[in-house]
Design an enzyme around this catalytic site. Structure first.
Site, PDB file in Angstrom:
ATOM      1  N   CYS A  34       0.800  -1.224   0.000  1.00 52.30           N
ATOM      2  CA  CYS A  34       0.000   0.000   0.000  1.00 52.30           C
ATOM      3  C   CYS A  34       0.836   1.280   0.000  1.00 52.30           C
ATOM      4  O   CYS A  34       1.958   1.297   0.498  1.00 52.30           O
ATOM      5  CB  CYS A  34      -0.867   0.088   1.253  1.00 52.30           C
ATOM      6  SG  CYS A  34      -1.937  -1.303   1.452  1.00 52.30           S
ATOM      7  N   GLY A  60       1.376  -0.359  -4.932  1.00 49.15           N
ATOM      8  CA  GLY A  60       0.132  -1.122  -5.040  1.00 49.15           C
ATOM      9  C   GLY A  60      -0.623  -0.731  -6.279  1.00 49.15           C
ATOM     10  O   GLY A  60      -0.885   0.454  -6.483  1.00 49.15           O
ATOM     11  N   ASN A 135      -1.067   1.676   5.535  1.00 47.77           N
ATOM     12  CA  ASN A 135       0.026   0.915   4.929  1.00 47.77           C
ATOM     13  C   ASN A 135       0.668   0.117   6.060  1.00 47.77           C
ATOM     14  O   ASN A 135       1.113   0.698   7.045  1.00 47.77           O
ATOM     15  CB  ASN A 135       1.046   1.869   4.292  1.00 47.77           C
ATOM     16  CG  ASN A 135       2.295   1.157   3.787  1.00 47.77           C
ATOM     17  OD1 ASN A 135       3.364   1.737   3.757  1.00 47.77           O
ATOM     18  ND2 ASN A 135       2.170  -0.089   3.378  1.00 47.77           N
ATOM     19  N   GLY A 136       0.705  -1.198   5.901  1.00 45.02           N
ATOM     20  CA  GLY A 136       1.267  -2.044   6.941  1.00 45.02           C
ATOM     21  C   GLY A 136       0.410  -3.270   7.138  1.00 45.02           C
ATOM     22  O   GLY A 136      -0.382  -3.629   6.269  1.00 45.02           O
ATOM     23  N   TYR A 275      14.298  -2.571  -2.250  1.00 43.87           N
ATOM     24  CA  TYR A 275      13.395  -2.801  -3.368  1.00 43.87           C
ATOM     25  C   TYR A 275      12.124  -1.953  -3.373  1.00 43.87           C
ATOM     26  O   TYR A 275      11.724  -1.451  -4.416  1.00 43.87           O
ATOM     27  CB  TYR A 275      13.006  -4.288  -3.384  1.00 43.87           C
ATOM     28  CG  TYR A 275      11.990  -4.656  -4.432  1.00 43.87           C
ATOM     29  CD1 TYR A 275      12.313  -4.608  -5.795  1.00 43.87           C
ATOM     30  CD2 TYR A 275      10.708  -5.054  -4.081  1.00 43.87           C
ATOM     31  CE1 TYR A 275      11.383  -4.937  -6.769  1.00 43.87           C
ATOM     32  CE2 TYR A 275       9.766  -5.390  -5.054  1.00 43.87           C
ATOM     33  CZ  TYR A 275      10.117  -5.334  -6.387  1.00 43.87           C
ATOM     34  OH  TYR A 275       9.201  -5.654  -7.340  1.00 43.87           O
TER      35      TYR A 275
END
Ligand code: SF4
Length: 502
Positions: A34, A60, A135-136, A275
């Site tokens: 996300c 995402g 996000n997580g 990444y």
């Protein structure tokens, strides 16, 4: 935000989610799940949020949503697909009125009910509407959900983020910010959140700061974003990172900073540098592109290769390959050309097409590699299947020798903090030694960056074994939080085994 691994009631597991997704081609990477973004105090808030989400598209690509508030009512648009597909229509943007907005872009499971999981999630409380984007991943969501369901909560989605909404709803009466804090004190795991009530925009990171969140300023408006590249796209100035465990509350009167949780040492996700983050982002004070080049240089010092050319596996291996070639004094060449126009809709998730997939996305640059000894640089190896196909492609194209260097340590463990990871048993490095992996992917030699080399590349003297400076659990198995749901699942499994025996 997780939509399966921490879900009660027969929800999909991590590996099912990946398989169900029918992901094509180079699905041999971990995937960030996300990106979040928010603007407070600008009459183009929705348009700015759409642009911000566009810059966060790499975090995402399967769904996106925006919620706005115009002083009277909330409006929301949540769509499957890319940000650019959903938030360019005048009709959609016209509906998103107001000078404040929050947005979210995500990976998602396939299936007919996917739309109900698209964020930001929204709920009407007695104290007014509240939207949240996450996000997580919460590592005790399943446990909390069961408790909430036993008390009568009815979940509308299979998202762990909805747990936060229900925890707010069941908290003691009081101001929404206090109830939000009370809810977050009960959750475990990783979260970078952007939330919005009628009067406030709130940004918050978990006490370990596993996932990133930054604060920016655009004209008089405050901006929150997962990464600085999303500030750049709208021309916003970077103000600072939101600190681990910090909550910022933005109102018409300005910004307040709170630290409502136990203070802990930061354990930021080191894989963001390897990444996930966009190379042009600055993360926790470091430029990601520069870190990746330093990773390549460390790799060249640790594991040199007697070759003619350094070849990146595009695109994620490119900055590390540049660093490797500069350090080793070897030519850098684009020996693999990536086709950027291979869309998801082109893919049938059958085995035959999957097999062709790598070739559709990556083509060998024969004129460059024929007869040459090459070293391929990639960011990581997850299952090893794509690496094998790329190595075979290089040999078919006439490479005299194919060596491989990986810009991270072996990925041996799953992530439970918001990254879509195969189960541990599917990770090639959890089952094979480096020598066995080298035989499996058919390279002449294979080496990974050491964990200390990775820490050096991000500016530390090495990994502090007692107090690691980052989360590096997918390389070490050293998880910085409890994995409550996983432990509970294991207990249930053992109890059912015992019941079978008796
Ligand atoms: Fe990042 Fe790996 Fe930790 Fe997940 S387990 S947060 S990918 S370092």
């Amino acid at each position: 935000m997780n939509d399966g691994s921490a879900t009660a009631g027969g929800a999909p597991t991590i590996s099912q989610r990946t398989a169900d997704r029918g992901l094509p081609f180079d699905d041999d990477h971990l995937h960030e799940e996300c990106g979040v973004f928010g603007v407070f105090g600008h009459d183009q808030a929705a348009a700015l949020t759409a642009l911000g989400l566009h810059a966060l598209q790499h975090r995402g690509q399967e769904a996106a949503g925006i919620v706005t508030f115009d002083g009277r009512q909330f409006a929301f648009e949540r769509h499957l697909g890319l940000v650019g597909d959903s938030f360019t229509s005048a009709a959609v943007m016209e509906r998103l009125k107001g000078n404040r907005a929050i947005g979210h872009t995500r990976y998602a499971t396939t299936g007919g009910q996917i739309l109900r999981n698209v964020q930001p999630l929204f709920a009407e409380f007695a104290g007014g509407g509240f939207a949240v984007a996450h996000n997580g991943n919460l590592t005790n969501a399943m446990t909390l959900q069961r408790r909430l369901q036993n008390r009568g909560s009815i979940f509308q989605s299979t998202s762990d983020t909805e747990t936060i909404i229900h925890l707010i709803a069941t908290s003691d009466p009081g101001p929404l910010v206090d109830r939000f804090i009370a809810a977050l004190r009960q959750v475990e795991g990783a979260y970078a959140l952007v939330a919005m009530s009628e009067k406030k925009m709130i940004g918050c990171r978990d006490p370990l700061g596993v996932r990133p969140l930054v604060l920016g300023k655009f004209e008089d408006a405050y901006v929150l974003a997962s990464e600085t590249c999303a500030l750049e796209i709208i021309g916003a100035a970077f103000v600072r990172d939101i600190e681990p465990g910090e909550m910022v509350v933005i109102t018409e009167d300005g910004i307040d900073s709170l630290y409502p949780f136990q203070r802990l040492r930061s354990r930021f996700c080191v894989f963001e540098y390897v990444y996930f983050a966009r190379p042009d982002s600055n993360v926790e004070g470091r430029n990601v592109y520069e870190v990746r080049k330093r990773i390549g240089a460390e790799l060249a010092r640790e594991s040199p290769a007697a070759v003619d050319l350094v070849v990146p596996v595009p695109d994620s291996g490119t900055p590390a390959a540049i660093g490797f070639s500069q350090e080793a004094g070897l030519p850098f060449e684009l020996g693999i050309i990536r086709n950027h126009y291979v869309g998801r809709t082109f893919i049938e998730p059958s085995d035959a097409i999957r097999h062709m997939g790598v070739k559709l996305k990556h083509s060998p640059n024969k004129a460059i590699i024929e007869g040459k000894r090459i070293v391929l640089i990639d960011d990581s190896i997850v299952r090893g299947t794509t690496s094998l196909k790329i190595v075979e492609m290089m040999r078919e194209a006439g490479a005299a020798e194919v060596h491989m260097r990986i810009a991270s340590p072996p990925t041996t463990d799953s992530c439970f903090y918001g990254v879509d990871t195969p189960e541990k048993s599917k990770l090639i490095a959890s089952r094979m030694t480096v020598e066995e992996m080298a035989r499996f992917i058919k390279v002449d030699s294979l080496a990974f960056l050491s964990i200390d080399g990775l820490y050096r590349a991000v500016g530390k003297p090495g990994r502090d074994r007692t107090h690691p400076q980052f989360c590096d659990a997918c390389f070490t198995g050293d998880y910085p939080t409890r994995l409550t749901d996983r432990q509970e699942k294991e207990t249930v499994r053992q109890l059912s085994l015992l019941a079978e025996v008796s």
